[in-house]
Scaffold this active site. Structure first.
Site, mmCIF file in Angstrom:
data_model
loop_
_atom_site.group_PDB
_atom_site.id
_atom_site.type_symbol
_atom_site.label_atom_id
_atom_site.label_comp_id
_atom_site.label_asym_id
_atom_site.label_seq_id
_atom_site.Cartn_x
_atom_site.Cartn_y
_atom_site.Cartn_z
ATOM 1 N N GLU A 169 1.408 6.874 7.074
ATOM 2 C CA GLU A 169 2.598 6.881 6.841
ATOM 3 C C GLU A 169 3.504 7.857 7.635
ATOM 4 O OE1 GLU A 169 4.048 3.984 5.346
ATOM 5 O OE2 GLU A 169 1.728 3.302 4.922
ATOM 6 N N HIS A 207 4.305 7.128 11.083
ATOM 7 C CA HIS A 207 5.385 6.312 11.367
ATOM 8 C C HIS A 207 6.868 6.962 11.381
ATOM 9 C CE1 HIS A 207 3.996 2.220 10.875
ATOM 10 N NE2 HIS A 207 3.535 2.335 9.707
ATOM 11 N N GLY A 226 0.764 -1.232 0.098
ATOM 12 C CA GLY A 226 -0.021 0.098 -0.017
ATOM 13 C C GLY A 226 0.734 1.238 -0.050
ATOM 14 N N ALA A 227 1.747 1.248 0.990
ATOM 15 C CA ALA A 227 2.798 2.253 1.149
ATOM 16 C C ALA A 227 3.869 1.822 1.954
ATOM 17 C CB ALA A 227 2.144 3.585 1.603
HETATM 18 ZN ZN LIG Z 1 2.452 0.981 8.327
#
Ligand SMILES: [Zn+2]
Length: 711
Positions: free
Chosen positions: A184, A187, A147-148
């Site tokens: 993201e 993160h 996904g990313a």
């Molecule tokens: Zn993640």
């Protein structure tokens, strides 16, 4: 069109940095990195930090040198090279933020840029630590199996997760962009600045980022009511977690490859839900203070899961470690009953166990209750001992709707609540419906009781309870004999008809952001299971006129595909090939799976191997195998060329091949054939997902015979 471009991109998680440079390739060996890239001069190049120098080598190549990174793990190093363009840098409290995209897609970057700037500010404030990188590029990669990926300062995305045209997109498509961007960026602190010591901690990394993506997106667009829609994600996780083949959220990881099974719904959605439950129990500020304490203590270093519990225990004075161990180290979740004023728990399961079970036996359950008519929320910590509840009737169990458990009311409590379902908060109501559907599948209530809760929904714009009903009737249709399906169609028209009368086909100016999603659910149920001819005709008219924007697009395509009109399949393909946005492309691609014609299904299946983007192949095969008419034939098609199939598509997408399995519930002989095949052809690293699909199929077979006798 028709010109091939080549890009180079990295994806190092979990242990592929060693394929690019020599290193101690484990998360606990943190270091700084100074990257130099020598690339063809005409191509753009990106890495984790800003450019330090750019030297023309005079031979058509140049060398780009980047500022040394902060101290971090190898799996977060990245570089991307290719014919990309980028937006102007936006200054977000001193951090330059850009969107990087394949040439010509710059008009699709506005939402990601806005969401990215919002998330950078939101998290700096929430964590009370400024962004740890020097700049942030968010890069759209045209064919990306993930996904990313949260590379520090250089986040890579699948196109549908970053590039979108809000004017033509559905709410869910826009939410996906805002959510993945927030996930993201979270993160960058939780994962990149503070990192798990070893891979068994990856669940916390992902669960936490999932929790934060909802918190942030809910602040970004309050009108989207993200915690209510997250209830749907939690329910999907609990549908897996109620199986004996579930797993504990955290388990021992010996080889890095053991983590492959961790990137699933139990890590992201169940893990994120458990954190939300904890946050709601401890209080939002206390929880946030614990997170700040944890991040500041462990910056640029590594942690184990219990470090977080200890930090939260310190700020809250609550037994967080003991509580969370019951949620993290055993699988499953409880069924909490409130009967005769007494709270009790027992393990929830869809069926009796016929052997081993990963479902635990008891939990320390944070339970919130409240009197429906108003008054304070009571906080209970339910163990094996029963607790008494003194709230005045009608009382709401799982008040606020954030508890990770199924709820059941005793007779007196249910009777008091029954006529007040409309007064529940939105997430409470959605949870009530989801729990009711789970209890029906588990054989603990009857179809009539589920239908009664659906009838109690009435007029409201929040779409999720109606989404549960639509999913339920769709599944029920697969279970029923043909003459019973006619009866089901009439029931669907009766349930959803009044909502269509109220909402119509077109949006009114004053309606909420969520109403179009409800309209799509209502039209979808009426046009498919309900068999409503006038809705099917209008859907075809809109398809022919190519009026297919926003939330209704997927619904219209689904209805049209089931008509099987000559030529429509080719139109789907043409519009897929010339789509103007990644979302439009995906709608038509997925829509190919809805035609109820075997020749067309085989045609689409064949294209998965030689035409569609590699990132999508296994997903489309999975969707094709879920088709009520042609699904079993497609399952035979790809299992007859199994070796070729599993070598062709990215390993982390292969579990999608199991998408159809839970729907094979009307033919026990075929179901056994499916189970036999997959048990003797295990998917390395993904087999648990397949076993869960098989167990769901068995739950469905039992549901099928029960439902036929009740209908
Ligand atoms: Zn993640």
């Amino acid at each position: 069109m028709g010109v091939t471009h080549v890009i180079a991109t990295t994806q190092f998680e979990h242990s592929d940095a060693r394929r690019a440079f020599p290193c101690w390739d484990e998360p606990s060996f943190k270091a700084t990195y100074q990257v130099n890239l020598t690339v063809p001069s005409e191509l753009a190049a990106y890495s984790n930090s800003p450019e330090l120098a750019n030297t023309d080598l005079g031979n058509g190549q140049r060398t780009v040198s980047y500022v040394p990174t902060m101290k971090m793990s190898t799996y977060l190093v990245a570089f991307v090279i290719g014919p990309f363009e980028q937006t102007e840098a936006l200054d977000v409290n001193g951090t330059p933020l850009r969107i990087v995209y394949p040439t010509g897609k710059g008009h699709l970057t506005d939402l990601a840029l806005e969401a990215g700037a919002f998330a950078l500010k939101f998290f700096s404030e929430y964590f009370d630590i400024s962004y740890p990188g020097d700049k942030l590029d968010m890069v759209a990669i045209p064919d990306f199996a993930f996904g990313a990926m949260e590379n520090l300062g250089c986040i890579t995305y699948r196109e549908t997760a970053l590039l979108v045209d809000p004017a033509g997109a559905s709410l869910a498509e826009m939410q996906r962009v805002a959510e993945v961007v927030a996930h993201e960026i979270a993160h960058m602190w939780f994962g990149d600045l503070v990192t798990m010591e070893w891979w068994e901690g990856i669940w916390l990394n992902e669960a936490f980022a999932t929790f934060m993506q909802i918190l942030c997106t809910n602040a970004f667009r309050p009108q989207w009511k993200m915690w209510v829609s997250f209830g749907v994600d939690r329910d999907a996780a609990l549908q897996i977690d109620g199986l004996h083949s579930t797993r504990p959220i955290e388990y021992e990881v010996i080889s890095p490859d053991d983590t492959r099974g961790m990137f699933d719904i139990l890590t992201y959605e169940k893990g994120g839900s458990v954190l939300r439950m904890l946050e709601q129990y401890l209080g939002e500020e206390t929880f946030r203070d614990g997170i700040r304490h944890y991040l500041v203590t462990h910056s640029y270093a590594n942690t184990v899961t219990t470090d977080l519990w200890d930090a939260l225990e310190e700020t809250s004075g609550q037994p967080v470690r003991a509580m969370m161990n019951t949620w993290i180290l055993q699988g499953g979740h409880p069924l909490v009953t409130l009967a005769a004023g007494t709270l009790r728990q027992q393990p929830f399961a869809y069926a009796k166990s016929s052997g081993e079970s990963a479902i635990g036996s008891s939990w320390l359950v944070p339970v919130l209750t409240r009197p429906l008519k108003g008054g304070p929320t009571s906080r209970h910590l339910l163990s094996d001992e029963a607790l008494s509840v003194t709230d005045e009737l009608p009382v709401v169990l799982n008040a606020g709707g954030s508890g990770v458990f199924r709820s059941r009311y005793g007779a007196a409590e249910l009777e008091a609540l029954a006529s007040h379902v409309g007064e529940l908060e939105e997430l409470e109501r959605a949870t009530l419906l989801a729990d009711s559907w789970a209890l029906l599948l588990a054989g603990q209530i009857r179809w009539d009781a589920f239908v009664a809760s659906a009838r109690g929904l009435g007029d409201q714009d929040e779409p999720n309870p109606w989404g549960t009903v639509a999913g339920a009737v769709d599944y029920a249709k697969r279970a029923l004999a043909p003459e019973q399906q006619t009866k089901l169609a009439a029931l669907v028209r009766q349930l959803f008809g009044p909502q269509f009368e109220r909402l119509g086909w077109d949006a009114s100016r004053s309606e909420s952001d969520l109403t179009p999603q409800l309209r799509a659910i209502v039209l979808g149920a009426l046009g498919t299971v309900g068999g409503d001819e006038s809705i099917r005709e209008e859907a075809a008219r809109r398809f022919d006129a190519n009026e297919l924007d926003g939330d209704l697009a997927r619904t219209i395509l689904r209805i049209v595909a089931t008509e099987n009109r000559p030529g429509d399949y080719d139109t789907f393909l043409k519009r897929y090939q010339s789509a103007a946005t990644p979302q439009e492309e995906q709608r038509y691609l997925w829509g190919l799976a809805d035609f109820a014609d075997e020749t067309l299904a085989f045609n689409a299946a064949e294209r998965c191997y030689n035409e569609f983007r590699n990132q999508d192949g296994a997903i489309v095969l999975g969707l094709l195998s879920r088709n009520a008419t042609t699904g079993p034939a497609v399952w035979r098609f790809f299992t007859s060329r199994w070796q070729e199939t599993i070598e062709k598509f990215p390993a982390n997408t292969l579990s999608r091949l199991a998408l159809g399995i839970p729907t094979y519930i009307a033919d026990p002989v075929f179901a056994e054939q499916v189970a036999d095949f997959h048990e003797s052809h295990p998917l390395a690293g993904e087999q648990r997902t397949v076993e869960q699909a098989i167990e769901r199929m068995r739950v469905g077979l039992a549901f099928c015979s029960a439902l036929r006798s009740q209908f």
